[in-house]
Write an enzyme that holds these catalytic residues in place. Structure first.
Site, PDB file in Angstrom:
ATOM      1  N   GLY A   2      40.511  38.381  14.965  1.00  0.00           N
ATOM      2  CA  GLY A   2      41.385  37.283  15.386  1.00  0.00           C
ATOM      3  C   GLY A   2      40.747  36.297  16.352  1.00  0.00           C
ATOM      4  O   GLY A   2      41.458  35.530  17.002  1.00  0.00           O
ATOM      5  N   LYS A   3      39.412  36.322  16.451  1.00  0.00           N
ATOM      6  CA  LYS A   3      38.749  35.399  17.393  1.00  0.00           C
ATOM      7  C   LYS A   3      39.041  33.941  17.020  1.00  0.00           C
ATOM      8  O   LYS A   3      39.479  33.161  17.864  1.00  0.00           O
ATOM      9  CB  LYS A   3      37.224  35.613  17.370  1.00  0.00           C
ATOM     10  N   ASP A  27      30.493  30.036  14.546  1.00  0.00           N
ATOM     11  CA  ASP A  27      30.314  31.125  13.581  1.00  0.00           C
ATOM     12  C   ASP A  27      29.951  30.517  12.228  1.00  0.00           C
ATOM     13  O   ASP A  27      30.645  29.611  11.757  1.00  0.00           O
ATOM     14  CB  ASP A  27      31.633  31.905  13.470  1.00  0.00           C
TER      15      ASP A  27
HETATM   16  N1  ADP Z   1      48.298  38.572  14.872  1.00  0.00           N
HETATM   17  C1  ADP Z   1      47.981  38.431  13.605  1.00  0.00           C
HETATM   18  N2  ADP Z   1      48.902  38.658  12.617  1.00  0.00           N
HETATM   19  C2  ADP Z   1      48.590  38.509  11.321  1.00  0.00           C
HETATM   20  N3  ADP Z   1      47.387  38.171  10.855  1.00  0.00           N
HETATM   21  C3  ADP Z   1      46.421  37.933  11.761  1.00  0.00           C
HETATM   22  C4  ADP Z   1      46.651  38.042  13.184  1.00  0.00           C
HETATM   23  N4  ADP Z   1      45.494  37.753  13.819  1.00  0.00           N
HETATM   24  C5  ADP Z   1      44.587  37.460  12.866  1.00  0.00           C
HETATM   25  N5  ADP Z   1      45.120  37.570  11.641  1.00  0.00           N
HETATM   26  C6  ADP Z   1      44.429  37.384  10.342  1.00  0.00           C
HETATM   27  O1  ADP Z   1      43.260  38.165  10.355  1.00  0.00           O
HETATM   28  C7  ADP Z   1      42.211  37.536   9.633  1.00  0.00           C
HETATM   29  C8  ADP Z   1      40.962  37.441  10.497  1.00  0.00           C
HETATM   30  O2  ADP Z   1      41.203  36.606  11.601  1.00  0.00           O
HETATM   31  P1  ADP Z   1      40.060  35.683  12.259  1.00  0.00           P
HETATM   32  O3  ADP Z   1      40.681  34.907  13.355  1.00  0.00           O
HETATM   33  O4  ADP Z   1      39.339  34.934  11.205  1.00  0.00           O
HETATM   34  O5  ADP Z   1      39.106  36.817  12.850  1.00  0.00           O
HETATM   35  P2  ADP Z   1      37.616  36.659  13.437  1.00  0.00           P
HETATM   36  O6  ADP Z   1      37.402  35.236  13.787  1.00  0.00           O
HETATM   37  O7  ADP Z   1      37.612  37.560  14.650  1.00  0.00           O
HETATM   38  O8  ADP Z   1      36.712  37.159  12.382  1.00  0.00           O
HETATM   39  C9  ADP Z   1      42.754  36.194   9.214  1.00  0.00           C
HETATM   40  O9  ADP Z   1      43.175  36.259   7.883  1.00  0.00           O
HETATM   41  C10 ADP Z   1      43.954  35.964  10.144  1.00  0.00           C
HETATM   42  O10 ADP Z   1      44.973  35.193   9.528  1.00  0.00           O
HETATM   43 MG    MG Z   2      35.864  33.890  13.172  1.00  0.00          MG
END
Ligand code: ADP
Ligand code: MG
Length: 301
Positions: A2-3, A27
């Site tokens: 979720g970053k 990223d």
């Molecule tokens: N609180 C949440 N509830 C539902 N889905 C979430 C939540 N936080 C993140 N996601 C989902 O998780 C996936 C990965 O999130 P992302 O922000 O891209 O992670 P990262 O940048 O750390 O790799 C995405 O599909 C996002 O929509």
């Molecule tokens: Mg990311």
């Protein structure tokens, strides 16, 4: 974990409060474009009222960086030496690590030149290992430049001894090296200035992310960087039934307890798992309200 989602929601929340925000995607996955459903450009461009987005692409920056070096070199050398110098540069440009140097250089430029134009600069980073390596870049480069400068100085002294003549002019190569060093030191100082830069660590309540995040926190602290808080993401909703859910819920409670204990020194924000994934402004708005709203810190029903 979720970053990118949290970085984007934070940008949205700040913009809604009237702040001028620069959101930098570092990223290579560049998910910010997907979340905002708008392509981020390599140059600063408004992607939402109050939010300017920019995508830093290592490969592109490496090429731009090499071109700059070539242009600088062209000013310094005669055409006979230039061909050989350019050949060497081409060789160096394919070396591993060049992309990271160029990426950091671009990030440094943004930090140095954008401070006055924005109230807040948010960097959406790559996974931990990559980012930690990037943060160690100034230190590595500064000692590398020091070594290069020393060799150059020795060479100049040697030449003077042979030619027995004193040149009053500053050596252009030494000047360039010195300037690069000064910029790196400025960026490093900014990164370590606690009232200027803060790191927000995002994790989910599971074993591996807990350990990974603790290591990252330790490493940031060792480098004298400021961790201003953690976001514990994807907490399960309450009142669901079934054995599967109960098992996951039980595990989560144990990990959440552990996070409270082992990350006690950092302020924490707890975010529930949404019923859908999060992209598009509407979903992002929901999340930004949770991020900035009252956070009772209670993932337990
Ligand atoms: N609180 C949440 N509830 C539902 N889905 C979430 C939540 N936080 C993140 N996601 C989902 O998780 C996936 C990965 O999130 P992302 O922000 O891209 O992670 P990262 O940048 O750390 O790799 C995405 O599909 C996002 O929509
Ligand atoms: Mg990311």
């Amino acid at each position: 974990m979720g970053k990118t989602t949290c970085a984007s929601a934070l940008a949205l929340a700040a913009a809604r409060k009237g702040k001028r925000v620069l959101l930098v995607s570092t990223d290579p996955a560049h998910s910010t474009s997907d979340i905002f459903e708008r392509l981020f450009s390599r140059e600063e461009e408004e992607i939402y009222p109050g939010i300017v987005g920019v995508e830093v692409d290592g490969d592109f920056e490496a090429r731009r960086y090499i071109e700059t070096v070539k242009n600088q070199i062209a000013k310094l050398f005669s055409s006979s030496v230039l061909k050989e110098a350019e050949r060497q540069i081409e060789l160096v440009s394919t070396m591993p690590g060049v992309e990271e140097v160029a990426l950091f250089d671009r990030m440094g430029d943004l930090i140095v030149t954008c401070v006055d134009s924005y109230d807040l600069i948010i960097f959406d980073t790559a996974p931990t290992g990559h980012t930690m390596r990037l943060l160690r870049m100034p230190e590595l480069m500064i000692s590398w430049i020091a070594a290069l400068s020393k060799r150059r100085k020795n060479l100049i002294t040697l030449n003077r001894n042979i030619e027995r003549e004193e040149s009053g002019e500053a050596d252009p190569i030494l000047t360039t090296l010195e300037r690069r060093k000064e910029k790196l030191e400025l960026v490093r100082a900014r990164l370590m200035q606690h009232n200027f830069t803060g790191f927000v660590l995002v994790l989910v309540p599971e074993r591996l992310p807990i350990e990974e995040t603790l290591r990252a926190a330790g490493s940031l602290r060792d480098s004298n960087m400021n961790i201003c808080g953690i976001i514990v993401n994807r907490i399960l909703p309450e009142n669901l039934n079934g054995a599967f859910y109960q098992a996951r819920r039980k595990q989560e409670q144990t990990y959440c307890e552990e996070i409270r204990r082992r990350f006690a020194e950092y302020p924490a924000i707890w975010i529930r798992q949404f019923e859908t994934d999060i992209y598009g402004i509407k979903n992002l708005e929901r999340l930004s309200e949770v991020l900035t709203g009252p956070n009772d810190g209670a993932p337990f029903g």
